[in-house]
Write an enzyme that holds these catalytic residues in place. Structure first.
Site, mmCIF file in Angstrom:
data_model
loop_
_atom_site.group_PDB
_atom_site.id
_atom_site.type_symbol
_atom_site.label_atom_id
_atom_site.label_comp_id
_atom_site.label_asym_id
_atom_site.label_seq_id
_atom_site.Cartn_x
_atom_site.Cartn_y
_atom_site.Cartn_z
ATOM 1 N N PRO A 27 -2.593 10.414 -7.281
ATOM 2 C CA PRO A 27 -3.395 10.179 -8.483
ATOM 3 C C PRO A 27 -4.004 8.791 -8.466
ATOM 4 O O PRO A 27 -3.319 7.811 -8.193
ATOM 5 C CB PRO A 27 -2.382 10.341 -9.626
ATOM 6 C CG PRO A 27 -1.044 10.123 -8.994
ATOM 7 C CD PRO A 27 -1.163 10.568 -7.577
ATOM 8 N N MET A 28 -5.299 8.722 -8.726
ATOM 9 C CA MET A 28 -6.002 7.441 -8.770
ATOM 10 C C MET A 28 -6.870 7.410 -10.017
ATOM 11 O O MET A 28 -7.671 8.321 -10.252
ATOM 12 C CB MET A 28 -6.866 7.253 -7.510
ATOM 13 C CG MET A 28 -6.058 7.093 -6.238
ATOM 14 S SD MET A 28 -7.095 6.942 -4.748
ATOM 15 C CE MET A 28 -7.527 8.671 -4.469
ATOM 16 N N ALA A 29 -6.690 6.360 -10.822
ATOM 17 C CA ALA A 29 -7.397 6.248 -12.097
ATOM 18 C C ALA A 29 -8.898 6.252 -11.879
ATOM 19 O O ALA A 29 -9.425 5.522 -11.028
ATOM 20 C CB ALA A 29 -6.973 4.972 -12.813
ATOM 21 N N GLN A 81 0.540 13.360 -13.080
ATOM 22 C CA GLN A 81 1.428 12.202 -12.990
ATOM 23 C C GLN A 81 1.545 11.551 -14.362
ATOM 24 O O GLN A 81 0.553 11.345 -15.057
ATOM 25 C CB GLN A 81 0.941 11.169 -11.984
ATOM 26 C CG GLN A 81 1.985 10.061 -11.780
ATOM 27 C CD GLN A 81 1.547 9.007 -10.784
ATOM 28 O OE1 GLN A 81 0.698 8.191 -11.093
ATOM 29 N NE2 GLN A 81 2.146 9.013 -9.597
ATOM 30 N N CYS A 112 3.229 1.574 -9.785
ATOM 31 C CA CYS A 112 2.038 0.808 -10.115
ATOM 32 C C CYS A 112 2.311 -0.703 -10.028
ATOM 33 O O CYS A 112 3.265 -1.204 -10.607
ATOM 34 C CB CYS A 112 1.557 1.149 -11.514
ATOM 35 S SG CYS A 112 0.093 0.218 -11.997
ATOM 36 N N ASN A 215 3.818 7.471 1.989
ATOM 37 C CA ASN A 215 2.527 7.032 1.456
ATOM 38 C C ASN A 215 2.222 5.633 1.987
ATOM 39 O O ASN A 215 3.096 4.775 2.016
ATOM 40 C CB ASN A 215 2.595 7.034 -0.072
ATOM 41 C CG ASN A 215 1.325 6.558 -0.738
ATOM 42 O OD1 ASN A 215 1.378 5.838 -1.731
ATOM 43 N ND2 ASN A 215 0.176 6.939 -0.229
ATOM 44 N N GLY A 216 0.973 5.439 2.391
ATOM 45 C CA GLY A 216 0.552 4.120 2.850
ATOM 46 C C GLY A 216 -0.061 4.141 4.225
ATOM 47 O O GLY A 216 0.567 4.585 5.204
ATOM 48 N N ARG A 240 -6.196 6.139 -0.930
ATOM 49 C CA ARG A 240 -7.478 5.499 -0.620
ATOM 50 C C ARG A 240 -8.172 6.085 0.602
ATOM 51 O O ARG A 240 -9.400 6.008 0.713
ATOM 52 C CB ARG A 240 -7.254 3.993 -0.421
ATOM 53 C CG ARG A 240 -6.818 3.252 -1.678
ATOM 54 C CD ARG A 240 -6.447 1.804 -1.349
ATOM 55 N NE ARG A 240 -5.284 1.722 -0.486
ATOM 56 C CZ ARG A 240 -5.003 0.699 0.312
ATOM 57 N NH1 ARG A 240 -5.838 -0.320 0.384
ATOM 58 N NH2 ARG A 240 -3.914 0.690 1.052
#
Length: 383
Positions: A27-29, A81, A112, A215-216, A240
């Site tokens: 999830p990305m704002a 989320q 976050c 993740n990453g 990303r």
């Protein structure tokens, strides 16, 4: 560290929910709204998570929160989320998602790194308080269990290298019935800078029995393969790396099926994806707002292509689909994909923070059950 796997993981099983391709859209704002989730799903397979919403905002019926809780008609598995610092609010919000919105998967954000969140003890700061973390997870799991909905969590390595929390977080997640834990291999202090620590992901895999998602630094499908082989993770979370590249999910589906996955779309194909993205945004938001929302994606789609500054600026100012069509029509459809961009970081990176902004006295104890945290209804970010 676990022994590297010799075969790729199969379907990801979260309670009664099976995700055939073990890939999750982070999830990305402002990014992973219903339009973008559908676009990514049209290209591949996996679990596509809605923008993060706040538990208090949902419980109190905040209009902005409810506006974010929108699903596309084609969205078969609704995944959301949730952010929160109060066990009561998180449990109630989880119940609302399951009972009133048909959500089939709830993820809890404990990763976050944004100062406005950590200064209130939320996001990546919260796992330092082991007792509070356990209370929040237990409340959410209990609420969701009534509807047969799995709860997962996402976290980071810790506040910084001197205050690591990920192994305790994994233990607590397992003890409270969480279905899986996703680990971003950076600390809160790192934010999005530097390199993700995949070895730590492997350590977490070795310490728990529940699935761990890595993740990453997954910029290409080959990176996902390397991660699961190196760590033994049950799947990956991609953030990303998919910005301006929804076809990444096609590649990920291919490699997890044992096939080649390296899509190199020409500029004409990228233009078609841009048009589809803007169209979906317009369908959900109305044409003017949808086109304005699309503007932020232009630079990601065109990264590395030989498109002049004037054309890029014009694309970043569109108000209508007709304007977009006219500008895209003048691009060189046969221009090959800029292979120099393969494996390169995308989106925000920034620099590591000198210190993590925390509530006063936050580090004094690791329980936190008596800590009173102020949770507002309007926070929105990602981890």
């Amino acid at each position: 560290m676990p022994t590297p796997t010799t075969t790729l993981p199969g379907p990801l099983r979260l309670g009664g929910l099976t995700v055939e391709t073990p890939v999750v859209l982070a999830p990305m704002a402002g990014i992973t709204n219903a339009a973008y989730r559908r676009l990514c799903a049209e290209h591949g397979a996996g679990l596509y998570v809605c923008e993060m919403i706040t538990s208090r905002g949902l419980v109190e019926g905040d209009r902005h929160t409810l506006d974010m809780l929108v699903f596309d008609d084609a969205e078969q598995v609704r995944s959301v989320q949730l952010y929160g610092t109060d066990p009561t609010y998180v449990a109630r919000a989880t119940e609302i998602l399951c009972a009133d919105h048909g959500v089939a998967h709830v993820d809890l954000n404990f990763g976050c790194p944004v100062p406005k969140v950590t200064r209130k003890g939320g996001g990546g700061a919260l796992p330092w308080k082991r007792g509070l973390l356990a209370d929040i997870l237990e409340g959410a799991v209990t609420a969701a269990a009534r509807y047969g909905v799995p709860v997962t969590m996402k976290t980071r390595l810790g506040l910084d290298r001197d205050h690591l929390t990920y192994l305790d977080a994994g233990r607590i997640a397992q003890e409270t019935g969480v279905a899986a834990i996703a680990l971003h291999g950076r600390t809160v202090a790192q934010a999005y800078s530097g390199q993700a620590d995949w070895d730590a992901i492997g350590e977490l895999v070795a310490s728990v029995d529940i699935p761990v998602l890595g993740n990453g630094d997954i910029w290409e499908a080959a990176d996902a393969v390397r991660m699961v082989e190196q760590t033994g993770a049950a799947g990956v979370v991609v953030g990303r790396g998919c910005l301006g590249r929804p076809w990444l999910f096609r590649d990920l589906a291919a490699v997890f099926a044992g096939q080649e996955g390296a899509t190199l779309p020409r500029l004409g194909e990228v233009s078609a994806m841009m048009r589809r993205h803007a169209e979906l945004l317009s369908r959900h938001m109305g044409e003017e707002r949808g086109c304005r929302e699309f503007r932020k994606h232009v630079s990601w789609y065109l990264k590395g292509f030989a498109v002049g500054g004037d054309r890029r600026r014009a694309l970043g100012l569109i108000d209508t689909l007709a304007e977009l069509d006219a500008l895209l029509a003048d691009l060189d459809a046969d221009e090959p994909y800029p292979v120099s961009e393969l494996g390169a970081p995308r989106g925000r990176q920034g620099s590591p923070r000198g210190r993590v902004v925390l509530p006063e006295g936050w580090l004094d104890d690791t329980d936190g059950r008596s800590t009173v945290l102020v949770e507002t209804a309007d926070e929105a970010t990602g981890g």
